[in-house]
Write a protein that holds these residues in place. Structure first.
Motif, short mmCIF file in Angstrom:
data_model
loop_
_atom_site.label_atom_id
_atom_site.label_comp_id
_atom_site.label_asym_id
_atom_site.label_seq_id
_atom_site.Cartn_x
_atom_site.Cartn_y
_atom_site.Cartn_z
N THR A 42 -24.28 39.12 11.69
CA THR A 42 -24.34 37.99 12.63
C THR A 42 -25.79 37.59 12.89
O THR A 42 -26.12 36.40 12.93
CB THR A 42 -23.64 38.35 13.95
OG1 THR A 42 -22.29 38.69 13.68
CG2 THR A 42 -23.68 37.20 14.93
N GLN A 44 -28.28 38.00 10.86
CA GLN A 44 -28.76 37.35 9.64
C GLN A 44 -28.23 35.92 9.55
O GLN A 44 -28.95 35.02 9.13
CB GLN A 44 -28.34 38.13 8.40
CG GLN A 44 -29.19 39.36 8.18
CD GLN A 44 -28.80 40.07 6.90
OE1 GLN A 44 -27.64 40.39 6.70
NE2 GLN A 44 -29.78 40.31 6.05
N GLN A 45 -26.99 35.71 9.96
CA GLN A 45 -26.42 34.37 9.95
C GLN A 45 -27.20 33.45 10.89
O GLN A 45 -27.48 32.30 10.55
CB GLN A 45 -24.95 34.40 10.35
CG GLN A 45 -24.30 33.03 10.34
CD GLN A 45 -22.86 33.08 10.77
OE1 GLN A 45 -22.26 34.12 10.94
NE2 GLN A 45 -22.28 31.90 10.95
N ASN A 46 -27.58 33.97 12.05
CA ASN A 46 -28.39 33.18 12.99
C ASN A 46 -29.73 32.81 12.37
O ASN A 46 -30.20 31.68 12.53
CB ASN A 46 -28.62 33.96 14.29
CG ASN A 46 -27.35 34.18 15.07
OD1 ASN A 46 -26.40 33.43 14.96
ND2 ASN A 46 -27.33 35.23 15.86
N ASP A 48 -30.33 32.58 9.13
CA ASP A 48 -30.03 31.63 8.05
C ASP A 48 -29.86 30.22 8.57
O ASP A 48 -30.35 29.26 7.98
CB ASP A 48 -28.73 32.03 7.32
CG ASP A 48 -28.95 33.03 6.22
OD1 ASP A 48 -30.10 33.17 5.76
OD2 ASP A 48 -27.96 33.65 5.80
N GLU A 49 -29.13 30.07 9.68
CA GLU A 49 -28.92 28.75 10.26
C GLU A 49 -30.25 28.11 10.66
O GLU A 49 -30.45 26.91 10.47
CB GLU A 49 -27.99 28.83 11.47
CG GLU A 49 -26.55 29.12 11.10
CD GLU A 49 -25.66 29.41 12.30
OE1 GLU A 49 -26.12 29.30 13.47
OE2 GLU A 49 -24.50 29.77 12.08
#
Length: 148
Positions: A42, A44-46, A48-49
């Protein structure tokens, strides 16, 4: 600007601000070495965004004919806040992406950046978030003014 466009921009910038806040939280968690208490995927997703947002800003700075109606006001605000030109803003935006990528690629993310690099990354993302928040506020005032 039409009322519909103002409302749409307000919603887009509210979402941008949320994404940037999540990235700032992820950076703080990484810096404190508290990744094991959170879901790394999660976080990492933040990150990435946020890289996607920065990539769009970089694209605006590279191509004078490229228009991104959603992010153009944010880009202009960042450029004015940092007192940069299109050519000098690019290295700063690239540095943000490089730092975000270093955090994601490192086996020891809390040690991927120096304290100064963490501070610079956080400060620049806070600048971008603050400009997004200002745009939301301006749009809210515009919307209120049209319904008063």
């Amino acid at each position: 600007m039409s009322l519909w466009r103002v409302q749409r921009q307000k919603e887009a910038y509210t979402e941008l601000s949320r994404s940037l806040n999540q990235a700032l939280k992820a950076i703080s968690i990484v810096r404190l070495g508290a990744i094991d208490r959170y879901d790394w995927a999660t976080l990492q997703q933040n990150l990435d965004e946020t890289q996607d947002i920065i990539d769009r800003l970089i694209k605006i700075s590279h191509d004078p004919y490229y228009t991104d109606e959603e992010l153009q006001p944010l880009y202009t605000g960042v450029k004015n806040t940092w007192v940069d030109s299109d050519t000098t803003i690019r290295p700063r935006l690239n540095d943000i992406n490089t730092s975000l990528q270093a955090l994601q690629d490192s086996p020891q993310p809390s040690q991927a950046l120096s304290d100064a690099e963490f501070d610079t990354l956080k400060d620049r993302l806070e600048d971008i978030r603050d400009i997004a928040n200002e745009t939301v506020e301006e749009n809210q005032h515009t919307l209120r003014g049209n319904f008063a």
